[in-house]
Scaffold this active site. Structure first.
Site, PDB file in Angstrom:
ATOM      1  N   GLY A 229       0.824  -1.208   0.000  1.00 33.46           N
ATOM      2  CA  GLY A 229       0.000   0.000   0.000  1.00 33.46           C
ATOM      3  C   GLY A 229       0.851   1.248   0.000  1.00 33.46           C
ATOM      4  CB  SER A 230      -0.042   4.712   0.841  1.00 36.93           C
ATOM      5  OG  SER A 230      -0.321   4.693   2.230  1.00 36.93           O
ATOM      6  CD  GLU A 251       5.151  -4.485  -4.079  1.00 40.05           C
ATOM      7  OE1 GLU A 251       4.996  -4.023  -5.224  1.00 40.05           O
ATOM      8  OE2 GLU A 251       4.975  -5.681  -3.792  1.00 40.05           O
ATOM      9  CG  LEU A 252       6.080   0.764   1.599  1.00 39.72           C
ATOM     10  CD1 LEU A 252       6.846   1.616   2.577  1.00 39.72           C
ATOM     11  CD2 LEU A 252       4.753   0.307   2.193  1.00 39.72           C
ATOM     12  N   GLY A 253       4.609   2.640  -2.127  1.00 38.24           N
ATOM     13  CA  GLY A 253       4.457   3.400  -3.359  1.00 38.24           C
ATOM     14  C   GLY A 253       5.789   3.700  -4.016  1.00 38.24           C
ATOM     15  CB  CYS A 285       3.282   0.379  -6.424  1.00 42.71           C
ATOM     16  SG  CYS A 285       3.671  -1.358  -6.703  1.00 42.71           S
TER      17      CYS A 285
END
Length: 353
Positions: A229-230, A251-253, A285
């Site tokens: 997500g963010s 796992e991010l932006g 992403c």
């Protein structure tokens, strides 16, 4: 009855069976605003009960033979194959996926289950070096209860890619999908594993708000958190996991760049740039967030990319063969529009759209 008949899950969440919820949320088709059903929302108290039950069920699941766990994963892969068309329809209507993206995601789910079916029989340890005349062994054990928090953009595979290996290796799972895609990112997974023979209590589906998200991180039984997500939310989860001494996989932006240098085939570069920027309306992403183009090519590249953009058919992917479907909701739409208007105010020019 179909796999995803709403008579099974309507107004419910899944925790040791389908439970009625006092709080329901409409399942909305973003292309039309039509109501597709209702999903039951969990509370923090529901999460705590589910975590306790998951810890109990996990011990029996971990003690289940590797071949039996592998059989459940293989059956899940078969069920994803049998019900692919129905699952794709939900990805189109609930998540706003164009048909090709929905088919790709459903195909990934099939492969994920069959791939993970091989994990239970992998070697579970190694021989360590020793100064003494004896064996020293390291043995890998299941972590226990794993929380999976998945986003709306690729809701099925970004949940399943953590759920399936965790189950294969003997863990129990608390799955919190994005409430906007609670069916294609949650109900699908719960129903598949229910039909595949996963024992009761091992997998819990807990759609909900931020309080539910905090609860699946903080529940004492949870040892590992998988979040996609963010960046701001991921940072908060990482900090909390650190305080609680839990493992977090984040796992991010991203803000990814396509670099176009002298000598490039501009037409091919623009085609790649359009695919990178516009797949699933840019809600990915790994999307191409920036096009960094050498000054000698910038005018030609801009014109080629604008032509690609203008030619992309836009519409309702459930009813038309389109390249661009809907943005997931109005808040996201306003954010995208704000980026455009802010850029123009700062001196940019709109080349297409």
């Amino acid at each position: 009855m179909t796999l995803l008949d709403s008579a099974v899950w309507g107004g419910k969440f899944h925790s040791d069976g389908w439970q009625d919820s006092p709080t329901e949320q409409p399942v909305t088709e973003p292309a039309t605003g039509d109501r597709l059903g209702t999903v039951g929302l969990a509370t923090a108290a529901d999460v705590n009960r589910a975590a306790t039950r998951a810890a109990e069920a996990q011990r029996g699941w971990a003690a289940t033979s590797p071949q039996r766990r592998a059989a459940v994963l293989r059956r899940a892969g078969e069920l994803f194959t049998e019900h692919a068309a129905e699952i794709e329809d939900w990805l189109v209507r609930e998540a706003g996926s164009v048909r090709s993206k929905a088919g790709f995601e459903a195909g990934l789910a099939i492969g994920e289950c069959f791939e993970c079916a091989g994990l239970p029989t992998h070697p579970q340890g190694e021989v360590l070096t020793s100064e003494d005349a004896r064996w020293s062994l390291a043995r890998r054990r299941p972590a226990g209860v794993v929380s999976v928090i998945a986003p709306f953009n690729f809701p099925l595979i970004l949940g399943l890619r953590s759920v399936a290996p965790a189950l294969a290796l003997g863990n129990a799972v608390l799955l919190k999908p994005d409430p906007r895609t609670a069916v294609s990112g949650g109900v699908v997974i719960a129903r598949i594993f229910e039909e595949a023979g996963l024992p009761a209590g091992v997998l819990h589906l807990l759609p909900g708000d931020g309080a539910v998200g905090r609860a699946v991180v903080e529940a004492p039984e949870v040892r590992v958190i998988s979040f996609t997500g963010s960046t701001p939310v991921g940072r908060a989860i990482g900090e909390q996991a650190g305080r609680l001494l839990k493992r977090a996989h984040l796992e991010l932006g991203g803000n990814n760049a396509l670099v176009v240098l002298p000598g490039a085939d501009v037409a091919k570069a623009a085609s790649a740039g359009a695919f990178g920027s516009y797949l699933h309306q840019g809600q990915i992403c790994m999307t191409t967030g920036r096009h960094i183009v050498h000054e000698s090519l910038v005018e030609e590249y801009t014109a080629a990319l604008a032509a690609k953009a203008e030619a992309l058919p836009v519409g309702d992917p459930a009813r038309e063969d389109v390249a661009l479907g809907p943005i997931i909701d109005r808040r996201q739409l306003e954010r995208v529009h704000g980026i455009v208007t802010d850029s123009v105010a700062a001196g940019a020019k709109v080349a297409a759209g």
